[in-house]
Design a protein around this motif. Structure first.
Motif, PDB file in Angstrom:
ATOM      1  N   ARG A  50       0.752  -1.222  -0.033  1.00 56.15           N
ATOM      2  CA  ARG A  50      -0.092   0.118  -0.049  1.00 56.15           C
ATOM      3  C   ARG A  50       0.911   1.361   0.055  1.00 56.15           C
ATOM      4  NH1 ARG A  50      -1.020   3.006   4.053  1.00 56.15           N
ATOM      5  NH2 ARG A  50      -0.589   1.410   5.711  1.00 56.15           N
ATOM      6  N   GLU A  51       2.045   1.219   0.765  1.00 53.91           N
ATOM      7  CA  GLU A  51       2.802   2.460   1.023  1.00 53.91           C
ATOM      8  C   GLU A  51       3.452   2.827  -0.300  1.00 53.91           C
ATOM      9  OE1 GLU A  51       2.995   4.836   3.196  1.00 53.91           O
ATOM     10  OE2 GLU A  51       1.456   4.125   4.649  1.00 53.91           O
ATOM     11  N   LEU A  52       3.866   1.588  -1.001  1.00 54.97           N
ATOM     12  CA  LEU A  52       4.694   1.813  -2.278  1.00 54.97           C
ATOM     13  C   LEU A  52       3.727   2.315  -3.314  1.00 54.97           C
ATOM     14  CD1 LEU A  52       6.663  -1.263  -2.185  1.00 54.97           C
ATOM     15  CD2 LEU A  52       7.805   0.822  -1.848  1.00 54.97           C
ATOM     16  N   ALA A  53       2.715   1.963  -3.108  1.00 55.06           N
ATOM     17  CA  ALA A  53       1.614   2.437  -4.124  1.00 55.06           C
ATOM     18  C   ALA A  53       1.414   3.960  -3.965  1.00 55.06           C
ATOM     19  CB  ALA A  53       0.355   1.617  -4.267  1.00 55.06           C
ATOM     20  N   GLU A  54       1.063   4.117  -2.864  1.00 59.49           N
ATOM     21  CA  GLU A  54       0.628   5.541  -2.430  1.00 59.49           C
ATOM     22  C   GLU A  54       1.696   6.358  -2.512  1.00 59.49           C
ATOM     23  OE1 GLU A  54      -2.499   4.347   1.359  1.00 59.49           O
ATOM     24  OE2 GLU A  54      -0.659   5.429   1.642  1.00 59.49           O
ATOM     25  N   GLU A  55       2.930   6.366  -2.300  1.00 62.45           N
ATOM     26  CA  GLU A  55       4.024   7.272  -2.292  1.00 62.45           C
ATOM     27  C   GLU A  55       4.551   7.365  -3.631  1.00 62.45           C
ATOM     28  OE1 GLU A  55       6.591   6.714   1.285  1.00 62.45           O
ATOM     29  OE2 GLU A  55       4.703   7.327   2.676  1.00 62.45           O
ATOM     30  N   GLY A  56       4.641   6.215  -4.449  1.00 61.24           N
ATOM     31  CA  GLY A  56       5.526   6.097  -5.659  1.00 61.24           C
ATOM     32  C   GLY A  56       4.626   5.595  -6.728  1.00 61.24           C
ATOM     33  N   ASN A  57       3.651   4.927  -6.710  1.00 62.72           N
ATOM     34  CA  ASN A  57       2.932   4.431  -7.861  1.00 62.72           C
ATOM     35  C   ASN A  57       3.542   3.357  -8.306  1.00 62.72           C
ATOM     36  OD1 ASN A  57       0.582   6.085  -7.989  1.00 62.72           O
ATOM     37  ND2 ASN A  57       1.643   7.589  -9.248  1.00 62.72           N
ATOM     38  N   LEU A  58       4.312   2.476  -7.024  1.00 60.37           N
ATOM     39  CA  LEU A  58       5.298   1.309  -7.366  1.00 60.37           C
ATOM     40  C   LEU A  58       4.536   0.216  -7.079  1.00 60.37           C
ATOM     41  CD1 LEU A  58       8.434   2.613  -5.489  1.00 60.37           C
ATOM     42  CD2 LEU A  58       7.905   2.846  -7.556  1.00 60.37           C
ATOM     43  N   THR A  59       4.814  -0.880  -8.058  1.00 65.17           N
ATOM     44  CA  THR A  59       4.325  -2.472  -7.563  1.00 65.17           C
ATOM     45  C   THR A  59       5.675  -3.383  -7.510  1.00 65.17           C
ATOM     46  OG1 THR A  59       3.961  -2.572  -9.937  1.00 65.17           O
ATOM     47  CG2 THR A  59       2.256  -1.816  -8.857  1.00 65.17           C
ATOM     48  N   LEU A  60       5.362  -4.268  -6.773  1.00 67.88           N
ATOM     49  CA  LEU A  60       6.377  -5.194  -6.849  1.00 67.88           C
ATOM     50  C   LEU A  60       6.211  -6.296  -7.940  1.00 67.88           C
ATOM     51  CD1 LEU A  60       5.715  -6.215  -2.981  1.00 67.88           C
ATOM     52  CD2 LEU A  60       7.654  -4.842  -3.865  1.00 67.88           C
ATOM     53  N   SER A  61       7.560  -6.589  -8.314  1.00 63.20           N
ATOM     54  CA  SER A  61       7.413  -7.606  -9.319  1.00 63.20           C
ATOM     55  C   SER A  61       7.931  -8.955  -8.862  1.00 63.20           C
ATOM     56  CB  SER A  61       8.677  -7.068 -10.490  1.00 63.20           C
ATOM     57  OG  SER A  61       8.317  -5.840 -11.208  1.00 63.20           O
ATOM     58  N   GLU A  62       8.557  -8.981  -7.772  1.00 62.16           N
ATOM     59  CA  GLU A  62       8.870 -10.083  -7.077  1.00 62.16           C
ATOM     60  C   GLU A  62       8.713  -9.883  -5.548  1.00 62.16           C
ATOM     61  OE1 GLU A  62      13.810 -10.084  -6.969  1.00 62.16           O
ATOM     62  OE2 GLU A  62      12.730  -9.853  -8.838  1.00 62.16           O
ATOM     63  N   PRO A  63       8.635 -10.769  -4.872  1.00 64.39           N
ATOM     64  CA  PRO A  63       8.256 -11.066  -3.354  1.00 64.39           C
ATOM     65  C   PRO A  63       9.344  -9.986  -2.528  1.00 64.39           C
ATOM     66  CG  PRO A  63       8.346 -13.159  -4.073  1.00 64.39           C
ATOM     67  CD  PRO A  63       8.761 -12.253  -5.034  1.00 64.39           C
ATOM     68  N   ALA A  64       8.957  -9.372  -1.701  1.00 61.37           N
ATOM     69  CA  ALA A  64       9.896  -8.200  -0.829  1.00 61.37           C
ATOM     70  C   ALA A  64      10.597  -9.216  -0.132  1.00 61.37           C
ATOM     71  CB  ALA A  64       9.003  -7.284  -0.103  1.00 61.37           C
ATOM     72  N   GLN A  65      11.811  -8.718   0.486  1.00 63.40           N
ATOM     73  CA  GLN A  65      12.610  -9.590   1.444  1.00 63.40           C
ATOM     74  C   GLN A  65      12.721  -8.913   2.555  1.00 63.40           C
ATOM     75  OE1 GLN A  65      16.143  -9.788  -1.412  1.00 63.40           O
ATOM     76  NE2 GLN A  65      15.804 -11.864  -1.648  1.00 63.40           N
ATOM     77  N   LEU A  66      12.387  -9.433   3.673  1.00 65.05           N
ATOM     78  CA  LEU A  66      12.568  -8.779   4.962  1.00 65.05           C
ATOM     79  C   LEU A  66      14.209  -8.903   5.401  1.00 65.05           C
ATOM     80  CD1 LEU A  66      11.653  -7.963   7.642  1.00 65.05           C
ATOM     81  CD2 LEU A  66      11.611 -10.344   8.602  1.00 65.05           C
ATOM     82  N   PHE A  67      14.628  -7.580   5.848  1.00 65.93           N
ATOM     83  CA  PHE A  67      15.930  -7.235   6.011  1.00 65.93           C
ATOM     84  C   PHE A  67      16.353  -7.198   7.419  1.00 65.93           C
ATOM     85  CE2 PHE A  67      19.690  -4.669   6.649  1.00 65.93           C
ATOM     86  CZ  PHE A  67      20.613  -5.274   5.689  1.00 65.93           C
ATOM     87  N   GLY A  68      15.334  -6.498   8.088  1.00 64.45           N
ATOM     88  CA  GLY A  68      15.623  -6.227   9.525  1.00 64.45           C
ATOM     89  C   GLY A  68      14.347  -5.682  10.196  1.00 64.45           C
ATOM     90  N   VAL A  69      14.191  -5.771  11.687  1.00 61.36           N
ATOM     91  CA  VAL A  69      13.222  -4.948  12.535  1.00 61.36           C
ATOM     92  C   VAL A  69      14.220  -3.954  13.472  1.00 61.36           C
ATOM     93  CG1 VAL A  69      11.317  -5.105  14.190  1.00 61.36           C
ATOM     94  CG2 VAL A  69      11.612  -6.760  12.182  1.00 61.36           C
ATOM     95  N   TYR A  70      13.700  -2.720  13.380  1.00 63.65           N
ATOM     96  CA  TYR A  70      14.452  -1.879  14.007  1.00 63.65           C
ATOM     97  C   TYR A  70      13.542  -1.170  14.909  1.00 63.65           C
ATOM     98  CZ  TYR A  70      17.650  -2.347  10.181  1.00 63.65           C
ATOM     99  OH  TYR A  70      18.541  -2.877   9.329  1.00 63.65           O
ATOM    100  N   HIS A  71      14.122  -0.770  16.229  1.00 65.71           N
ATOM    101  CA  HIS A  71      13.489   0.100  17.077  1.00 65.71           C
ATOM    102  C   HIS A  71      13.595   1.554  16.770  1.00 65.71           C
ATOM    103  CE1 HIS A  71      13.033   1.732  21.561  1.00 65.71           C
ATOM    104  NE2 HIS A  71      12.331   2.012  20.909  1.00 65.71           N
TER     105      HIS A  71
END
Length: 137
Positions: A50-71
């Motif tokens: 949703r955020e990629l679409a809202e902020e850049g009209n972007l769509t995923l061509s392949e699955p997103a990869q989790l890199f990390g979780v940050y505080h």
């Protein structure tokens, strides 16, 4: 009563040419990776799309990869950011400035715009292997 945990998503979104997509918000200085808060009933993956679409009209061509979780202690003591790497994203149409996004675009990693946020600089260093992944956004 404890404040609820808040969760946001951010993405290092690269196009097929290896350029990264960055946004400049209207309400905070600097260039940032796209992202935002996870809404109730939404998975982090749905929020990311949703955020990629809202902020850049972007769509995923392949699955997103989790890199990390940050505080994200700059927001509040209970805020966390789930950070993804997205490769070969496609842009349906250029994003026009609006109330939230002043500017947005793809940038070669050796030609980034001036004013990159510190968090964006840290994530890029982590992604390139020039810094170990941190715990704090």
């Amino acid at each position: 009563m404890r404040r609820p945990l808040t969760v946001g998503v951010r993405a290092a979104a690269f196009d097929a040419k290896g350029r990264i997509f960055l946004v400049r918000h209207t309400y905070v200085p600097g260039w940032h990776m796209p992202g935002g808060g996870v809404e109730g009933g939404e998975s982090v993956y749905e929020s990311l799309e949703r955020e990629l679409a809202e902020e850049g009209n972007l769509t995923l061509s392949e699955p997103a990869q989790l890199f990390g979780v940050y505080h994200n202690r700059w927001i509040n003591r209970r805020d966390h950011v789930v950070f993804f790497v997205c490769r070969n994203v496609a842009q349906r149409d250029l994003h026009k400035p609006d109330l939230e996004i002043a500017e947005a675009g793809f940038f070669a990693l050796d030609k980034l715009p001036e004013g990159i946020s510190r968090a964006t600089q840290r994530r890029l260093a982590e992604l390139s292997g020039n810094a170990a992944p941190g715990r704090y956004w």
